[in-house]
Scaffold this motif. Structure first.
Motif, PDB file in Angstrom:
ATOM      1  N   LYS A   1       0.825  -1.222   0.000  1.00 28.03           N
ATOM      2  CA  LYS A   1       0.000   0.000   0.000  1.00 28.03           C
ATOM      3  C   LYS A   1       0.852   1.262   0.000  1.00 28.03           C
ATOM      4  O   LYS A   1       0.392   2.324  -0.372  1.00 28.03           O
ATOM      5  CB  LYS A   1      -0.964  -0.001   1.184  1.00 28.03           C
ATOM      6  CG  LYS A   1      -0.300   0.018   2.545  1.00 28.03           C
ATOM      7  CD  LYS A   1      -1.323  -0.040   3.653  1.00 28.03           C
ATOM      8  CE  LYS A   1      -0.615  -0.135   5.003  1.00 28.03           C
ATOM      9  NZ  LYS A   1      -1.518  -0.391   6.080  1.00 28.03           N
ATOM     10  N   ASP A   2       2.120   1.154   0.420  1.00 27.60           N
ATOM     11  CA  ASP A   2       3.027   2.299   0.391  1.00 27.60           C
ATOM     12  C   ASP A   2       4.463   1.789   0.301  1.00 27.60           C
ATOM     13  O   ASP A   2       4.707   0.584   0.311  1.00 27.60           O
ATOM     14  CB  ASP A   2       2.830   3.189   1.625  1.00 27.60           C
ATOM     15  CG  ASP A   2       3.013   2.441   2.939  1.00 27.60           C
ATOM     16  OD1 ASP A   2       3.746   1.432   2.972  1.00 27.60           O
ATOM     17  OD2 ASP A   2       2.415   2.859   3.945  1.00 27.60           O
ATOM     18  N   LYS A   3       5.414   2.727   0.241  1.00 26.80           N
ATOM     19  CA  LYS A   3       6.803   2.316   0.033  1.00 26.80           C
ATOM     20  C   LYS A   3       7.371   1.548   1.220  1.00 26.80           C
ATOM     21  O   LYS A   3       8.239   0.691   1.040  1.00 26.80           O
ATOM     22  CB  LYS A   3       7.683   3.507  -0.329  1.00 26.80           C
ATOM     23  CG  LYS A   3       7.796   4.581   0.723  1.00 26.80           C
ATOM     24  CD  LYS A   3       8.629   5.727   0.200  1.00 26.80           C
ATOM     25  CE  LYS A   3       8.756   6.840   1.226  1.00 26.80           C
ATOM     26  NZ  LYS A   3       9.543   7.946   0.703  1.00 26.80           N
TER      27      LYS A   3
ATOM     28  N   ALA B   1       2.908   0.953  -7.247  1.00 27.83           N
ATOM     29  CA  ALA B   1       2.832  -0.113  -6.255  1.00 27.83           C
ATOM     30  C   ALA B   1       3.666  -1.292  -6.737  1.00 27.83           C
ATOM     31  O   ALA B   1       3.873  -1.476  -7.940  1.00 27.83           O
ATOM     32  CB  ALA B   1       1.377  -0.539  -6.068  1.00 27.83           C
TER      33      ALA B   1
ATOM     34  N   ASN C   1      -2.313   1.585  -9.914  1.00 30.50           N
ATOM     35  CA  ASN C   1      -1.760   2.004  -8.628  1.00 30.50           C
ATOM     36  C   ASN C   1      -0.449   2.764  -8.786  1.00 30.50           C
ATOM     37  O   ASN C   1       0.441   2.675  -7.939  1.00 30.50           O
ATOM     38  CB  ASN C   1      -1.598   0.795  -7.711  1.00 30.50           C
ATOM     39  CG  ASN C   1      -2.942   0.307  -7.233  1.00 30.50           C
ATOM     40  OD1 ASN C   1      -3.526   0.878  -6.339  1.00 30.50           O
ATOM     41  ND2 ASN C   1      -3.457  -0.725  -7.881  1.00 30.50           N
TER      42      ASN C   1
ATOM     43  N   ASN D   1       6.066  -1.880   0.714  1.00 32.52           N
ATOM     44  CA  ASN D   1       6.809  -2.435  -0.424  1.00 32.52           C
ATOM     45  C   ASN D   1       8.164  -2.960   0.032  1.00 32.52           C
ATOM     46  O   ASN D   1       8.632  -3.983  -0.446  1.00 32.52           O
ATOM     47  CB  ASN D   1       6.992  -1.381  -1.516  1.00 32.52           C
ATOM     48  CG  ASN D   1       5.730  -1.121  -2.299  1.00 32.52           C
ATOM     49  OD1 ASN D   1       4.816  -1.929  -2.318  1.00 32.52           O
ATOM     50  ND2 ASN D   1       5.687   0.027  -2.948  1.00 32.52           N
TER      51      ASN D   1
END
Length: 193
Positions: A3-5, A30, A60, A8
């Motif tokens: 959903k975010d870095k 994403a 995304n 990730n």
């Protein structure tokens, strides 16, 4: 999909060898992962699944969402390279030849909407624990295979030993069963002729 870095980053660190990583080429997006079944390779991915993953990555991506003719790169998780100097969520590749590209000409609403409807969001996922559990099961499988191999070798050795015994004269050639001409009684009569 992260959903975010920060998420990730966890996906990069705790991915599975069976995972295929997808990302919009040269843009922020994403990280999308596709987990292959045991025995599958990146070449076995159906084109419809590749298209779905590419659409999901494009959707995304802030810039990719607004752009047509976007390239999406994908490779096996094991090909991802992370160095300490890289920013959070950033990756490189061990081997650029193992990176593949797929072109997404435009957003296909039917695909994106279908994927959004079937989306499952998991909160508080422990990616490390999942990976460790996967690795534990793989080690158990490998131990079971090795144990079975050793058992087969042991049985084969036993079978060969039994076969060798049957072929030898060991059971017949016992001292108790042996007689020589000296042991035979002679009555001085020659029956020979």
């Amino acid at each position: 999909m992260g959903k975010d870095k920060v998420e990730n980053e966890d996906l990069i660190r705790w991915g599975w060898p069976e995972d295929v990583w997808f990302h919009v080429d040269k843009m922020s997006s994403a990280h999308v992962y596709l987990r292959l079944n045991a025995g599958q390779t990146i070449d076995d991915i159906p084109s419809s699944v590749l298209d779905d993953c590419a659409q999901l990555v494009k959707e995304n991506s802030i810039l990719g969402k607004k752009t047509n003719n976007v390239d999406v790169v994908y490779t096996m998780w094991s090909n991802l390279k992370k160095t300490p100097s890289m920013e959070v969520g950033q990756v490189g590749f061990h081997n650029d030849r193992d990176v593949r590209k797929i072109r997404v000409e435009k957003r296909i609403n039917e695909v994106v909407n279908r994927l959004k409807k079937t989306q499952v969001i998991k909160e508080n996922v422990d990616l490390r624990a999942e990976r460790e559990e996967r690795d534990r099961k793989e080690r158990e499988k490998a131990k079971a295979v090795e144990k079975e191999r050793k058992q087969r070798e042991k049985e084969e050795l036993k079978r060969k030993e039994e076969l060798a015994k049957l072929r030898s004269y060991e059971s017949v050639m016992k001292v108790a069963n042996m007689k020589s001409n000296k042991d035979c009684e002679s009555d001085d009569s020659d029956d020979f002729m």
